[in-house]
Enzyme design. Structure first.
Site, mmCIF file in Angstrom:
data_model
loop_
_atom_site.group_PDB
_atom_site.id
_atom_site.type_symbol
_atom_site.label_atom_id
_atom_site.label_comp_id
_atom_site.label_asym_id
_atom_site.label_seq_id
_atom_site.Cartn_x
_atom_site.Cartn_y
_atom_site.Cartn_z
ATOM 1 N N MET A 70 -2.807 -5.396 -0.298
ATOM 2 C CA MET A 70 -1.805 -4.599 0.394
ATOM 3 C C MET A 70 -0.470 -4.847 -0.299
ATOM 4 O O MET A 70 0.436 -5.502 0.226
ATOM 5 C CB MET A 70 -1.761 -4.978 1.875
ATOM 6 C CG MET A 70 -2.965 -4.478 2.655
ATOM 7 S SD MET A 70 -3.086 -5.162 4.324
ATOM 8 C CE MET A 70 -3.992 -6.676 3.979
ATOM 9 N N ASP A 177 -11.119 -1.955 9.033
ATOM 10 C CA ASP A 177 -10.335 -3.171 9.226
ATOM 11 C C ASP A 177 -9.210 -2.905 10.211
ATOM 12 O O ASP A 177 -8.369 -2.035 9.988
ATOM 13 C CB ASP A 177 -9.759 -3.609 7.874
ATOM 14 C CG ASP A 177 -8.949 -4.891 7.957
ATOM 15 O OD1 ASP A 177 -8.823 -5.472 9.045
ATOM 16 O OD2 ASP A 177 -8.437 -5.316 6.899
#
Length: 223
Positions: A70, A177
């Site tokens: 990320m 997720d």
């Protein structure tokens, strides 16, 4: 084609003061993959862990390490994580200028290539990179923090992505997720997910093996 359910506990929810033991505990508890969340303080607000931590935990498990970048400019991080022992490296569609090139680069290093989408990003944005994609990760919370509630609007997106993968004949894993726990995992699995990231749903429980087994049973029931 839907696969056997994979349970991938996220070490973001682990006790970082005892990370080696925490990784061994979920390994021995029956997890399939070790999910490794990397945040840069730019693409998402927090800063978490880097390739040195990935290298450190590699000796504590033989299970696949599922790295989720990320980060902005993920191309600059890919080789370091490949060298640190990652097995799957996932980048965000929103962070890649040349997504197809990045996915091919990951594969060229001998790793599985994944692409992740934030909740508001349409699945259609990755239709033309499925030929070099081994995993699609749909975020069911806005990335950055553990313990968030599942965004139920993502369930339709999971169904859409499953249909797109099947139509394209793409054998990529469909991973979800964010906020997946005993209350939501059946919904997620029934929609077509076959890999489940679970952080607090495992690490906030007193018995990791029992938590993993319960999640697997519920997902298998839905599938």
């Amino acid at each position: 084609m839907k696969k056997q359910i994979v349970i991938a506990p996220s070490i973001l929810s682990a006790d970082f003061a005892d990370l080696g033991n925490e990784v061994r505990a979920i390994d021995e508890g029956g997890c399939d993959w070790i999910h490794f969340d990397v945040m840069d303080g730019s693409f998402v607000p927090p800063i978490t862990i880097g390739d040195n931590v990935c290298k450190a935990i590699r000796s504590h498990t033989d299970k696949p390490i599922d790295v989720h970048l990320m980060v902005n400019h993920p191309d600059t991080q890919v080789e370091a994580f490949a060298n640190a022992g990652a097995d799957i490296i996932t980048v965000h569609q929103e962070a890649c200028v040349h997504l197809e090139r990045t996915l091919q680069y990951i594969r060229s290093l001998g790793k599985k290539a994944g692409v992740s989408l934030n909740p508001a990003t349409p699945v259609s944005t990755i239709r033309h990179v499925l030929h070099c994609t081994d995993l699609v990760l749909l975020m069911s919370v806005n990335p950055g923090y553990g313990g968030q509630k599942y965004i139920h609007a993502v369930t339709d997106k999971i169904r859409e992505c499953r249909a797109m993968l099947d139509e394209a004949g793409c054998d990529a894993w469909l991973e979800v997720d964010g906020g997946v726990n005993v209350e939501t995992i059946e919904e997620v699995a029934a929609a077509g997910a076959d890999a489940i990231v679970a952080g607090s749903a495992v690490y906030n429980k007193p018995d990791y093996a029992a938590a993993i087994a319960e999640l697997r049973a519920l997902a298998s029931k839905a599938g």
